[in-house]
Design a protein around this motif. Structure first.
Motif, PDB file in Angstrom:
ATOM      1  N   PHE A  83       0.805  -1.247  -0.056  1.00 27.77           N
ATOM      2  CA  PHE A  83       0.004  -0.077   0.073  1.00 27.77           C
ATOM      3  C   PHE A  83       0.895   1.298  -0.102  1.00 27.77           C
ATOM      4  CE2 PHE A  83      -2.320  -3.322   2.409  1.00 27.77           C
ATOM      5  CZ  PHE A  83      -3.486  -3.817   1.261  1.00 27.77           C
ATOM      6  N   GLU A  84       2.148   1.176  -0.103  1.00 30.02           N
ATOM      7  CA  GLU A  84       3.186   2.327  -0.144  1.00 30.02           C
ATOM      8  C   GLU A  84       2.772   3.107  -1.032  1.00 30.02           C
ATOM      9  OE1 GLU A  84       4.313  -0.897   0.554  1.00 30.02           O
ATOM     10  OE2 GLU A  84       3.920  -0.939   2.584  1.00 30.02           O
ATOM     11  N   LYS A  85       2.421   2.427  -2.251  1.00 28.77           N
ATOM     12  CA  LYS A  85       2.328   3.172  -3.631  1.00 28.77           C
ATOM     13  C   LYS A  85       1.298   4.098  -3.754  1.00 28.77           C
ATOM     14  CE  LYS A  85      -0.355  -0.581  -5.693  1.00 28.77           C
ATOM     15  NZ  LYS A  85       0.497  -1.825  -5.238  1.00 28.77           N
ATOM     16  N   TYR A  86       0.546   4.081  -2.950  1.00 23.87           N
ATOM     17  CA  TYR A  86      -0.819   5.115  -2.827  1.00 23.87           C
ATOM     18  C   TYR A  86      -0.292   6.479  -1.961  1.00 23.87           C
ATOM     19  CZ  TYR A  86      -3.128   1.044  -4.255  1.00 23.87           C
ATOM     20  OH  TYR A  86      -3.650  -0.179  -4.869  1.00 23.87           O
ATOM     21  N   GLU A  87      -0.242   7.486  -2.855  1.00 29.65           N
ATOM     22  CA  GLU A  87       0.414   8.894  -2.205  1.00 29.65           C
ATOM     23  C   GLU A  87      -0.908   9.763  -1.551  1.00 29.65           C
ATOM     24  OE1 GLU A  87       2.626  10.509  -5.248  1.00 29.65           O
ATOM     25  OE2 GLU A  87       3.749   8.548  -5.859  1.00 29.65           O
ATOM     26  N   SER A  88      -2.067   9.351  -1.915  1.00 32.84           N
ATOM     27  CA  SER A  88      -3.142   9.895  -1.253  1.00 32.84           C
ATOM     28  C   SER A  88      -3.056   9.835   0.152  1.00 32.84           C
ATOM     29  CB  SER A  88      -4.434   9.617  -1.893  1.00 32.84           C
ATOM     30  OG  SER A  88      -5.477  10.216  -1.173  1.00 32.84           O
ATOM     31  N   LYS A  89      -3.013  11.361   0.830  1.00 35.63           N
ATOM     32  CA  LYS A  89      -3.004  11.562   2.279  1.00 35.63           C
ATOM     33  C   LYS A  89      -4.197  10.938   2.794  1.00 35.63           C
ATOM     34  CE  LYS A  89      -3.011  14.630   6.055  1.00 35.63           C
ATOM     35  NZ  LYS A  89      -3.356  13.746   7.072  1.00 35.63           N
ATOM     36  N   SER A  90      -5.496  11.026   2.174  1.00 34.43           N
ATOM     37  CA  SER A  90      -6.686  10.205   2.580  1.00 34.43           C
ATOM     38  C   SER A  90      -6.825   8.891   2.712  1.00 34.43           C
ATOM     39  CB  SER A  90      -7.940  10.867   1.742  1.00 34.43           C
ATOM     40  OG  SER A  90      -7.788  10.468   0.365  1.00 34.43           O
ATOM     41  N   GLU A  97      -6.356   4.312  10.184  1.00 30.93           N
ATOM     42  CA  GLU A  97      -7.585   4.168  10.906  1.00 30.93           C
ATOM     43  C   GLU A  97      -8.144   2.963  10.947  1.00 30.93           C
ATOM     44  OE1 GLU A  97      -8.344   6.587  13.323  1.00 30.93           O
ATOM     45  OE2 GLU A  97      -6.580   7.679  12.558  1.00 30.93           O
ATOM     46  N   SER A  98      -8.110   2.431   9.764  1.00 34.14           N
ATOM     47  CA  SER A  98      -8.791   1.004   9.488  1.00 34.14           C
ATOM     48  C   SER A  98      -7.964  -0.121  10.454  1.00 34.14           C
ATOM     49  CB  SER A  98      -9.008   0.500   8.289  1.00 34.14           C
ATOM     50  OG  SER A  98      -9.840   1.268   7.458  1.00 34.14           O
ATOM     51  N   ASN A  99      -6.743  -0.030  10.307  1.00 40.05           N
ATOM     52  CA  ASN A  99      -5.868  -0.894  11.138  1.00 40.05           C
ATOM     53  C   ASN A  99      -6.131  -0.699  12.478  1.00 40.05           C
ATOM     54  OD1 ASN A  99      -4.956  -2.117   8.712  1.00 40.05           O
ATOM     55  ND2 ASN A  99      -3.167  -0.954   8.579  1.00 40.05           N
ATOM     56  N   LYS A 100      -6.332   0.490  13.129  1.00 36.34           N
ATOM     57  CA  LYS A 100      -6.348   0.612  14.451  1.00 36.34           C
ATOM     58  C   LYS A 100      -7.738  -0.297  15.169  1.00 36.34           C
ATOM     59  CE  LYS A 100      -6.407   4.977  15.744  1.00 36.34           C
ATOM     60  NZ  LYS A 100      -6.169   6.337  15.871  1.00 36.34           N
ATOM     61  N   THR A 101      -8.820  -0.325  14.420  1.00 34.57           N
ATOM     62  CA  THR A 101     -10.049  -0.858  14.646  1.00 34.57           C
ATOM     63  C   THR A 101      -9.718  -2.601  14.729  1.00 34.57           C
ATOM     64  OG1 THR A 101     -11.073  -1.349  12.551  1.00 34.57           O
ATOM     65  CG2 THR A 101     -11.285   0.876  13.667  1.00 34.57           C
ATOM     66  N   LYS A 102      -8.978  -2.998  13.853  1.00 39.60           N
ATOM     67  CA  LYS A 102      -8.686  -4.397  13.789  1.00 39.60           C
ATOM     68  C   LYS A 102      -9.834  -5.180  13.263  1.00 39.60           C
ATOM     69  CE  LYS A 102      -5.154  -4.543  17.565  1.00 39.60           C
ATOM     70  NZ  LYS A 102      -4.874  -5.138  18.475  1.00 39.60           N
ATOM     71  N   HIS A 103     -10.734  -4.432  12.751  1.00 43.43           N
ATOM     72  CA  HIS A 103     -11.892  -5.065  12.184  1.00 43.43           C
ATOM     73  C   HIS A 103     -11.524  -5.154  10.770  1.00 43.43           C
ATOM     74  CE1 HIS A 103     -15.809  -6.750  11.640  1.00 43.43           C
ATOM     75  NE2 HIS A 103     -16.079  -5.956  10.781  1.00 43.43           N
ATOM     76  N   ILE A 104     -10.955  -4.247  10.106  1.00 40.67           N
ATOM     77  CA  ILE A 104     -10.681  -4.167   8.824  1.00 40.67           C
ATOM     78  C   ILE A 104      -8.974  -3.988   8.708  1.00 40.67           C
ATOM     79  CG2 ILE A 104     -10.788  -2.720   6.540  1.00 40.67           C
ATOM     80  CD1 ILE A 104     -13.500  -4.208   7.175  1.00 40.67           C
ATOM     81  N   ASN A 105      -8.286  -4.721   8.302  1.00 41.18           N
ATOM     82  CA  ASN A 105      -6.696  -4.831   8.478  1.00 41.18           C
ATOM     83  C   ASN A 105      -6.363  -4.767   6.799  1.00 41.18           C
ATOM     84  OD1 ASN A 105      -6.564  -5.553  11.413  1.00 41.18           O
ATOM     85  ND2 ASN A 105      -8.236  -7.185  10.437  1.00 41.18           N
ATOM     86  N   PHE A 106      -5.162  -3.824   6.833  1.00 43.39           N
ATOM     87  CA  PHE A 106      -4.538  -3.779   5.507  1.00 43.39           C
ATOM     88  C   PHE A 106      -3.086  -4.277   5.971  1.00 43.39           C
ATOM     89  CE2 PHE A 106      -7.754  -0.714   4.700  1.00 43.39           C
ATOM     90  CZ  PHE A 106      -7.987  -0.853   3.402  1.00 43.39           C
ATOM     91  N   VAL A 107      -2.436  -5.364   5.339  1.00 40.89           N
ATOM     92  CA  VAL A 107      -1.298  -5.842   5.780  1.00 40.89           C
ATOM     93  C   VAL A 107      -0.374  -6.267   4.596  1.00 40.89           C
ATOM     94  CG1 VAL A 107      -2.568  -6.817   7.834  1.00 40.89           C
ATOM     95  CG2 VAL A 107      -2.352  -8.133   5.878  1.00 40.89           C
ATOM     96  N   ASN A 108       0.896  -6.772   4.769  1.00 40.07           N
ATOM     97  CA  ASN A 108       1.683  -7.019   3.760  1.00 40.07           C
ATOM     98  C   ASN A 108       1.803  -8.343   3.251  1.00 40.07           C
ATOM     99  OD1 ASN A 108       2.232  -4.311   3.354  1.00 40.07           O
ATOM    100  ND2 ASN A 108       4.022  -4.285   4.785  1.00 40.07           N
TER     101      ASN A 108
END
Length: 119
Positions: A83-90, A97-108
């Protein structure tokens, strides 16, 4: 599309694999969610390459619509990718924020996904 079953701490996790984009819309996400739930899976793993590129453009609202379905049905999701390739701050903030909830996780990696979902 293939579903690979993982069992971690008695939690049944579906790893969805495909060479094609399998989620192009909120309805596709809901169909995948229903299919996994029907087969007895508690949590789902998908790969970034299987999501429409528009998912990562938050202006399209596709990401929010899809992830809301998973939240509504209380099925945790891990998305594996780079996900590092996405340059948008949003999108970076959204992933953080998603990773903080642990319900939706973006991982490598698959290992990271199984670890996050297996707890």
């Amino acid at each position: 599309m293939e579903i690979i079953s993982h069992l971690v701490n008695n939690i049944k996790i579906a790893e969805i694999t495909s060479d094609e984009i399998i989620i192009r819309s909120a309805q596709d996400g809901l169909d995948l969610l229903g299919n996994a739930y029907y087969q007895g899976f508690d949590k789902v793993i998908v790969y970034e390459k299987n999501l429409t590129p528009e998912f990562f453009d938050l202006k399209t609202k596709i990401a929010g619509d899809i992830l809301q379905k998973f939240s509504n049905y209380r099925v945790s999701l891990a998305i594996i990718g780079s996900f590092e390739k996405y340059e948008s701050k949003s999108i970076k903030d959204f992933i953080f924020e998603s990773n903080k909830t642990k319900h939706i996780n973006f991982v490598n990696t698959l290992e990271n996904a199984l670890e996050r979902l297996g707890n």
